[in-house]
Each structure stands twice: as structure tokens, then as C-alpha cells.
Design an enzyme around this catalytic site. Structure first.
Site, PDB file in Angstrom:
ATOM      1  CG  HIS A 130    -100.536  18.505  41.929  1.00 11.72           C
ATOM      2  ND1 HIS A 130    -100.512  17.225  41.431  1.00 11.72           N
ATOM      3  CD2 HIS A 130     -99.725  18.510  43.022  1.00 11.72           C
ATOM      4  CE1 HIS A 130     -99.723  16.480  42.195  1.00 11.72           C
ATOM      5  NE2 HIS A 130     -99.237  17.233  43.160  1.00 11.72           N
ATOM      6  CE  LYS A 134     -96.893  18.821  39.842  1.00 14.20           C
ATOM      7  NZ  LYS A 134     -95.520  19.254  40.191  1.00 14.20           N
TER       8      LYS A 134
END
Length: 243
Positions: A130, A134
Site C-alpha cells: 500500500h 497507510k
């Protein structure tokens, strides 16, 4: 449908864009502490931070509004939230990932893991990548995939999460543990891979998101689905992929 957005970051903006294309109205955009929501709100869509999510959901449910939440990293309070939704006869649709493709990927993961029961030389692991913004790891989606794998391979009873930047997977990892490698890189919207590795070959399946639109569309579809319902719901209720 009148939507209040709680959380107006990148996902909130994308949810707004998709909702407007589907003919809905955004009546409020909330990106800070709040006490009261607009009375005309039909449904709340919540994408915030792990430490804020449960309280946002509880306040909205107690105020009588159905909630669609996609925030991850707060499920240690799941039992509390679940109890309040039941007590208030409220409505909550929760998913760690609203992508229809990810849900179908989870179904494939379940089928593949079931097939691998008879082939113990293939060792399972999960990788998720990600964007650097995040905060939590492993991703909620990776944990959901892990649960699918564990349910099909009874010898697995725990996960071994680790960040690529912190450590390499140890050779001495317990045989009952499922490794989950988390990678935080650039602006990657989300990639998940289930791997079965053996001494002679490797089998893997991957879902790679191309952007945030798929997640936002799923959240808006969930809001459309749940607005006139009572109870707890998830992607299995929205996506009929079990037949």
C-alpha cells in the site's frame, strides 16, 4: 440519497465523486470532531483513522443514522460496536475493503487454499503493498485473506505480520504461522498476493487495484444497499458470489 461523509481525505473525495455521478447528494463533509449530523442525512459513509472510527460509528448509530465504514485497524472494539448496533436497532455495513474485485479474490483464495490441503509441501504466505500514508499493518484485507486461508488449512492457527523495511522473514517461523509481509511504497492504492511456495515451483494469485475508484464505488453501492435496512452487513451481503 443524502450522504454525510465523515472523513474527507483522498477516499472521502473519491467517494464524493462517485456518489455524485450516481445521482446522490453530499449534505456534509466532516473532517474533524463533530457532535451533530444534518437531519436530512440518509446514510453516513465513514473513512477516517483507526483511533477515531469506532467512536464515529457509535455516535452516528446512536443518533439513528445507518453507517457504512471502511476504516481499518479498530476491530479490537468490534464487540462493543456490534453490541451497540444491536441495542439501538441500528445499521452498520463494515468492510475492510469495498472493492468488488477484492471480494472475488478472497473467494478464489478460499478455493485455492482448500485445494492445497493435500499438498503440504506448498507453504502459504501473503504479501500486501500500500501507499506510504497507510498507518496500520497488515492491511485489513490481508487479515481477511489470512482468515480464509486458515479456515481451509487447519494446521495454521496464527499470523506472523512483518514490515519489509524492518525485517526479513525468519527461517525459524513456527509451522502453524501464516506470514504476512507488508510493504509501504509510493502511492500504491493496494496490491494483495496469496502465495503457495514449494521446492519445485510457486503458485500465486494477485489482486492489484488501479486506483481508489473501485473502493469508492463499492462503498457507495453499500450505502445504496443498506439505507433502508437494520442490522450488521458486509460484502457477502452485497456481492452474491457463493453460488
Amino acid at each position: 440519497m443524502n450522504i454525510t461523509l465523515i472523513g474527507y481525505g483522498k477516499m472521502g473525495h473519491e467517494v464524493e465523486r462517485v456518489a455524485l455521478t450516481r445521482g446522490h447528494t453530499i449534505v456534509a463533509r466532516i473532517d474533524e470532531a463533530w457532535e451533530v449530523l444534518p437531519e436530512e442525512t440518509d446514510v453516513v459513509i465513514e473513512f477516517t483513522e483507526p483511533e477515531m472510527a469506532a467512536d464515529n460509528i457509535l455516535k452516528a448509530v446512536r443518533a439513528g443514522y445507518p453507517v457504512v465504514s471502511g476504516t481499518t485497524g479498530w476491530l479490537e472494539r468490534w464487540d462493543e460496536v456490534k453490541a451497540v448496533v444491536k441495542q439501538e436497532e441500528g445499521t452498520l455495513f463494515y468492510a475492510s475493503n469495498y472493492s468488488i474485485g477484492v471480494y472475488l479474490f478472497r473467494k478464489l483464495s478460499k478455493k485455492l487454499s482448500k485445494m492445497m490441503r493435500s499438498y503440504p509441501t506448498y507453504l502459504p504466505s501473503i504479501e500486501e503493498t500500500h501507499h506510504v500514508h497507510k498507518l496500520d499493518y497488515p492491511s485489513g484485507t490481508a487479515l481477511s485473506i489470512a482468515k480464509e486461508v486458515e479456515n481451509q488449512l487447519p494446521h495454521l492457527s496464527e499470523v506472523y505480520p512483518y514490515l519489509e523495511s524492518e525485517t526479513d522473514i525468519p527461517e525459524s517461523i513456527a509451522p502453524n504461522a501464516l506470514p504476512i509481509k507488508s510493504i509501504r511504497r509510493d502511492e500504491v492504492p493496494g496490491t494483495h498476493t496469496l502465495i503457495f511456495d514449494s521446492p519445485v515451483d510457486t503458485i500465486s494469485i494477485t489482486h492489484e487495484a488501479k486506483g481508489r475508484e473501485g473502493f469508492a464505488l463499492g462503498a457507495v453501492l453499500a450505502a445504496e444497499f443498506v439505507v433502508d435496512k437494520v442490522g450488521l452487513f458486509g460484502m457477502k451481503d452485497l456481492v452474491k458470489a457463493d453460488k
